[in-house]
Design a protein around this motif. Structure first.
Motif, PDB file in Angstrom:
ATOM      1  N   SER A 102       0.909  -1.031   0.101  1.00  0.00           N
ATOM      2  CA  SER A 102      -0.033  -0.121  -0.019  1.00  0.00           C
ATOM      3  C   SER A 102       0.836   1.259   0.168  1.00  0.00           C
ATOM      4  O   SER A 102       1.870   1.298   0.642  1.00  0.00           O
ATOM      5  N   GLY A 144       0.551   5.547  -0.017  1.00  0.00           N
ATOM      6  CA  GLY A 144      -0.237   6.853  -0.045  1.00  0.00           C
ATOM      7  C   GLY A 144       0.471   8.117  -0.084  1.00  0.00           C
ATOM      8  O   GLY A 144      -0.005   9.167   0.048  1.00  0.00           O
ATOM      9  N   PRO A 158       2.748  11.205  -2.055  1.00  0.00           N
ATOM     10  CA  PRO A 158       2.451  12.161  -3.155  1.00  0.00           C
ATOM     11  C   PRO A 158       3.071  11.501  -4.339  1.00  0.00           C
ATOM     12  O   PRO A 158       4.143  10.752  -4.644  1.00  0.00           O
ATOM     13  N   VAL A 212      -1.732  15.708  -9.842  1.00  0.00           N
ATOM     14  CA  VAL A 212      -1.572  14.969  -8.641  1.00  0.00           C
ATOM     15  C   VAL A 212      -2.430  13.685  -8.820  1.00  0.00           C
ATOM     16  O   VAL A 212      -3.668  13.975  -9.098  1.00  0.00           O
ATOM     17  N   VAL A 213      -1.977  12.529  -8.437  1.00  0.00           N
ATOM     18  CA  VAL A 213      -2.863  11.349  -8.554  1.00  0.00           C
ATOM     19  C   VAL A 213      -2.964  10.703  -7.077  1.00  0.00           C
ATOM     20  O   VAL A 213      -1.916  10.967  -6.343  1.00  0.00           O
ATOM     21  N   ARG A 214      -4.043   9.951  -6.935  1.00  0.00           N
ATOM     22  CA  ARG A 214      -3.971   9.050  -5.695  1.00  0.00           C
ATOM     23  C   ARG A 214      -3.483   7.580  -5.792  1.00  0.00           C
ATOM     24  O   ARG A 214      -4.182   6.823  -6.489  1.00  0.00           O
ATOM     25  N   HIS A 218      -2.462   3.772  -4.772  1.00  0.00           N
ATOM     26  CA  HIS A 218      -3.162   2.728  -4.045  1.00  0.00           C
ATOM     27  C   HIS A 218      -2.026   1.650  -3.671  1.00  0.00           C
ATOM     28  O   HIS A 218      -2.278   1.566  -2.273  1.00  0.00           O
ATOM     29  N   LEU A 248      -3.258   3.352  -9.428  1.00  0.00           N
ATOM     30  CA  LEU A 248      -3.411   4.671  -8.927  1.00  0.00           C
ATOM     31  C   LEU A 248      -4.977   5.248  -9.405  1.00  0.00           C
ATOM     32  O   LEU A 248      -5.373   4.444 -10.232  1.00  0.00           O
ATOM     33  N   THR A 249      -5.500   6.066  -8.727  1.00  0.00           N
ATOM     34  CA  THR A 249      -6.685   6.619  -9.392  1.00  0.00           C
ATOM     35  C   THR A 249      -6.448   8.088 -10.099  1.00  0.00           C
ATOM     36  O   THR A 249      -5.586   8.844  -9.223  1.00  0.00           O
ATOM     37  N   SER A 250      -6.777   8.093 -11.254  1.00  0.00           N
ATOM     38  CA  SER A 250      -6.365   9.436 -11.849  1.00  0.00           C
ATOM     39  C   SER A 250      -7.721  10.343 -12.231  1.00  0.00           C
ATOM     40  O   SER A 250      -8.597   9.881 -12.044  1.00  0.00           O
ATOM     41  N   GLU A 269      -9.537   4.310 -12.571  1.00  0.00           N
ATOM     42  CA  GLU A 269      -8.525   3.362 -11.924  1.00  0.00           C
ATOM     43  C   GLU A 269      -7.569   2.934 -12.690  1.00  0.00           C
ATOM     44  O   GLU A 269      -7.890   2.189 -13.726  1.00  0.00           O
TER      45      GLU A 269
END
Length: 99
Positions: A10, A12, A14, A25-27, A29, A38-40, A75
């Motif tokens: 996992s 988290g 930057p 900036v993406v999130r 996982h 990641l989530t775009s 995703e």
């Protein structure tokens, strides 16, 4: 059976994704030496190339080239391309340190 060639963990921290001269900036996982999930903010087409700037905790940032290998809505799975041995070692060491 997993298709992954390296372990993941996992993540988290930057991450900035650059595509078509735009950075977002993406999130993230999860992260491993083989790639990142990641989530775009917007969908990315499979096979598109992206540049990622990943901030690994306690280290200098890492800039890598990647190719989108799976995309479902926002995703996205990105496979790293052309990692230097030192970059792969840093990613592997990070994954081992948090597992």
């Amino acid at each position: 059976m997993s298709q992954r060639k390296s372990d993941r963990t996992s993540f988290g921290g930057p991450v900035a994704l650059c595509r078509n001269k735009e950075a977002q900036v993406v999130r993230p996982h999860n992260l491993g030496a083989g790639g990142i999930y990641l989530t775009s903010p917007q969908p990315l087409p499979v096979k598109s190339l992206v540049t990622l700037r990943i901030a690994i905790p306690g280290e200098a940032g890492l800039t890598v080239l990647g190719r989108v290998v799976r995309s479902m809505a926002q995703e996205v799975a990105v496979e790293f391309l052309g990692l230097l041995p030192s970059q792969r070692a840093r990613l592997d060491a990070y994954v081992r340190s948090v597992q």
